[in-house]
Design a protein around this motif. Structure first.
Motif, PDB file in Angstrom:
ATOM      1  N   LYS A   3       0.850  -1.191   0.000  1.00  0.00           N
ATOM      2  CA  LYS A   3       0.000   0.000   0.000  1.00  0.00           C
ATOM      3  C   LYS A   3       0.888   1.245   0.000  1.00  0.00           C
ATOM      4  O   LYS A   3       2.091   1.162   0.220  1.00  0.00           O
ATOM      5  N   ALA A   4       0.260   2.381  -0.237  1.00  0.00           N
ATOM      6  CA  ALA A   4       0.981   3.647  -0.235  1.00  0.00           C
ATOM      7  C   ALA A   4       0.194   4.652   0.594  1.00  0.00           C
ATOM      8  O   ALA A   4      -1.027   4.534   0.742  1.00  0.00           O
ATOM      9  N   TYR A   5       0.912   5.634   1.121  1.00  0.00           N
ATOM     10  CA  TYR A   5       0.292   6.665   1.953  1.00  0.00           C
ATOM     11  C   TYR A   5       0.621   8.044   1.403  1.00  0.00           C
ATOM     12  O   TYR A   5       1.772   8.366   1.130  1.00  0.00           O
ATOM     13  N   TRP A   6      -0.426   8.831   1.246  1.00  0.00           N
ATOM     14  CA  TRP A   6      -0.359  10.213   0.771  1.00  0.00           C
ATOM     15  C   TRP A   6      -0.371  11.071   2.027  1.00  0.00           C
ATOM     16  O   TRP A   6      -1.311  11.008   2.822  1.00  0.00           O
ATOM     17  N   SER A  62      -1.550   1.344  -3.872  1.00  0.00           N
ATOM     18  CA  SER A  62      -0.170   1.316  -4.374  1.00  0.00           C
ATOM     19  C   SER A  62       0.326   2.735  -4.587  1.00  0.00           C
ATOM     20  O   SER A  62      -0.463   3.681  -4.635  1.00  0.00           O
ATOM     21  N   VAL A  63       1.635   2.865  -4.743  1.00  0.00           N
ATOM     22  CA  VAL A  63       2.223   4.163  -5.088  1.00  0.00           C
ATOM     23  C   VAL A  63       1.651   4.638  -6.416  1.00  0.00           C
ATOM     24  O   VAL A  63       1.299   5.809  -6.579  1.00  0.00           O
ATOM     25  N   ILE A  92       4.204  11.023  -1.072  1.00  0.00           N
ATOM     26  CA  ILE A  92       3.604   9.704  -1.216  1.00  0.00           C
ATOM     27  C   ILE A  92       4.692   8.706  -0.859  1.00  0.00           C
ATOM     28  O   ILE A  92       5.783   8.731  -1.447  1.00  0.00           O
ATOM     29  N   GLU A  94       5.677   4.513   0.227  1.00  0.00           N
ATOM     30  CA  GLU A  94       5.261   3.120   0.175  1.00  0.00           C
ATOM     31  C   GLU A  94       5.224   2.552   1.588  1.00  0.00           C
ATOM     32  O   GLU A  94       6.092   2.851   2.417  1.00  0.00           O
TER      33      GLU A  94
END
Length: 101
Positions: A3-6, A62-63, A92, A94
């Motif tokens: 997953k990715a985090y903004w 995802s990124v 952003i 990962e």
């Protein structure tokens, strides 16, 4: 795929009306792009060079999905609404891969 985090941190807000217009457009744009809001608002605490302005944390699959959300027409419309109404730091990252026990 991790997953990715903004992470969107506002450094300063100079126009509350533009910020409100941005929020109205950005939220639906992020959700339409598959984003899930995990946290948003003013920090409960800030340390070192941290700022106490609005911060948002959004999870994506995802990124690539997060980057696509940024470039989406809906989010670009939100950015036009903000139009120099704030200074931000957007990253952003990962997620850390899950480990087996």
């Amino acid at each position: 795929m991790p997953k990715a985090y903004w992470i969107n941190t506002f450094r300063s807000i100079t126009d509350q009306e533009k910020l409100a217009a941005y929020i109205e457009l950005a939220g639906p744009a992020m959700r339409a792009a598959g984003g899930t809001f995990l946290a948003r608002g003013l920090p409960a605490a800030a340390f070192e060079s941290g700022t106490v302005e609005r911060t948002t944390l959004i999870e994506f699959d995802s990124v690539e999905a997060a980057v696509a959300a940024y470039h989406s027409p809906a989010y670009q419309e939100a950015l036009r609404a903000l139009d120099d109404g704030a200074v931000r730091d957007l990253r952003i990252i990962e997620a850390v891969p899950e480990t087996s026990a």
